[in-house]
Design an enzyme around this catalytic site. Structure first.
Site, mmCIF file in Angstrom:
data_model
loop_
_atom_site.group_PDB
_atom_site.id
_atom_site.type_symbol
_atom_site.label_atom_id
_atom_site.label_comp_id
_atom_site.label_asym_id
_atom_site.label_seq_id
_atom_site.Cartn_x
_atom_site.Cartn_y
_atom_site.Cartn_z
ATOM 1 N N GLY A 6 -24.805 24.556 -31.728
ATOM 2 C CA GLY A 6 -26.112 24.868 -32.287
ATOM 3 C C GLY A 6 -25.993 25.310 -33.741
ATOM 4 C CG HIS A 27 -20.304 16.171 -33.989
ATOM 5 N ND1 HIS A 27 -19.316 16.987 -34.511
ATOM 6 C CD2 HIS A 27 -21.269 17.013 -33.503
ATOM 7 C CE1 HIS A 27 -19.667 18.260 -34.361
ATOM 8 N NE2 HIS A 27 -20.845 18.300 -33.742
ATOM 9 C CB SER A 71 -20.458 21.534 -33.156
ATOM 10 O OG SER A 71 -21.276 21.259 -34.260
ATOM 11 C CD1 TRP A 72 -22.976 28.175 -32.696
ATOM 12 C CD2 TRP A 72 -22.586 28.399 -34.891
ATOM 13 N NE1 TRP A 72 -23.100 29.509 -33.013
ATOM 14 C CE2 TRP A 72 -22.859 29.677 -34.348
ATOM 15 C CE3 TRP A 72 -22.308 28.288 -36.252
ATOM 16 C CZ2 TRP A 72 -22.868 30.835 -35.118
ATOM 17 C CZ3 TRP A 72 -22.307 29.440 -37.029
ATOM 18 C CH2 TRP A 72 -22.581 30.699 -36.465
ATOM 19 C CG ASP A 113 -17.712 14.832 -36.382
ATOM 20 O OD1 ASP A 113 -18.885 14.820 -36.783
ATOM 21 O OD2 ASP A 113 -17.238 15.741 -35.675
#
Length: 318
Positions: free
Chosen positions: A44, A299, A116-117, A271
């Site tokens: 996120g 990604h 990711s986050w 990505d």
């Protein structure tokens, strides 16, 4: 795809933990209660727990813990509305929440797993509390440097997705298009719910359009849902406008603090959300890490080769 995942796993226990500041985080526990603890960190910011994430782990070997970060998922309060307070929702609040949860569960050390986050939060926590981390598995590495934000939110990735970029800019008046991050911050704070919702959906659809190597309609539909988009967009813009409260380049600069913690970085070669340069530079700065550059992948966690690489990593640390 299922060949690279363990079977679906039900939750063994769940509940809300009061972390202060008026926040309660929703937590879930699955797998072997006496197994190797792993904390699974969602992306996120603002996406929330995904049940599929439990399937990266051998349920006989691992105790799998997940939580909805402040303002997201089933944690309270939800941050989708403009009058919701964001003052106590920062990266360092999340790091403190993780440490409180570890203490509450009486876990000495745990593995960290995030994409990711989720990789940002994992790195921030591990660099703050290295003695509490046994191993780290990261996918699609993101460290919230200015260059990374410029790539995805200020026109870099537009070179790969020109039509989608035009849709991303469409809700912004001309005077706000020079810095879309700041512009979206204004729109998402509007008192007009229609303005907020249109902006949130456009923000989220941009993410959904760029996440996979090949277009996946399921991503676009999920990200276009207003209920998802309002929380997802507002939290992401809040965090990224503040550089996640990190000094520029901090997570790579301080990677030496991870010395002695084995790490696997799984990175798609193509990505377009978090280009491989970040994972490469982190790997070079982190003694004891390995970088697995996955050809033919972007990604998304279900891009070719990503799931197999993640399972190999968690099985290797099992």
């Amino acid at each position: 795809m299922d060949d690279d995942l363990y079977p679906p796993l039900p939750v063994r226990a769940e509940g809300l933990l009061d972390v202060g500041d008026g926040h309660r985080i929703f937590c879930q526990d699955a797998g072997n209660p006496d197994g190797k603890p792993v904390m699974v960190l969602h992306g996120g910011p603002g996406s929330g727990i995904a049940s599929m994430s439990r399937r990266h782990f051998d349920p006989d070997a691992y105790r799998i813990i997940q939580f909805d970060q402040r303002g997201a998922g089933r944690s309270t309060p939800n941050i989708g509305e403009p009058d919701a307070d964001l003052a106590t929702n920062t990266l360092w609040h999340l790091v403190s929440d993780l440490e409180l949860l570890r203490e509450r569960l009486n876990i000495e050390r745990w593995q960290l797993f995030g994409g990711s986050w989720g990789s940002t939060l994992a790195l921030a926590y591990a660099q703050t509390h290295p003695s509490r981390v046994s191993e780290i598995v990261l996918r699609g590495v993101f460290t919230v440097r200015g260059s990374e934000l410029d790539w995805i939110y200020r026109g870099g990735a537009a070179n790969l997705f020109p039509a989608e970029w035009e849709e991303f800019l469409a809700p912004l008046p001309e005077n706000l298009r020079k810095d879309p991050l700041a512009g979206y911050g204004e729109l998402l704070a509007s008192e007009d719910r229609g303005v907020r919702e249109r902006a949130a959906i456009a923000w989220s659809v941009w993410e959904g359009a760029t996440v996979a190597l090949l277009p996946q309609e399921a991503f676009r539909n999920q990200y276009a849902s207003p209920a998802f988009a309002l929380t997802f967009a507002r939290l992401a813009v809040h965090y990224f406008r503040h550089g996640a409260w990190l000094e520029e380049g901090q997570l790579i600069r301080d990677a030496g603090r991870l010395a002695g913690i084995p790490g696997v970085l799984v990175q798609g070669r193509y990505d377009s959300v978090c280009p491989p340069i970040t994972a490469y530079q982190l790997h070079r700065a982190w003694p004891g890490s390995s970088l697995q550059l996955t050809e033919g992948a972007g990604h998304a966690v279900n891009d070719p080769g990503i799931l197999a690489a993640l399972r190999a990593a968690t099985d290797g640390f099992r």
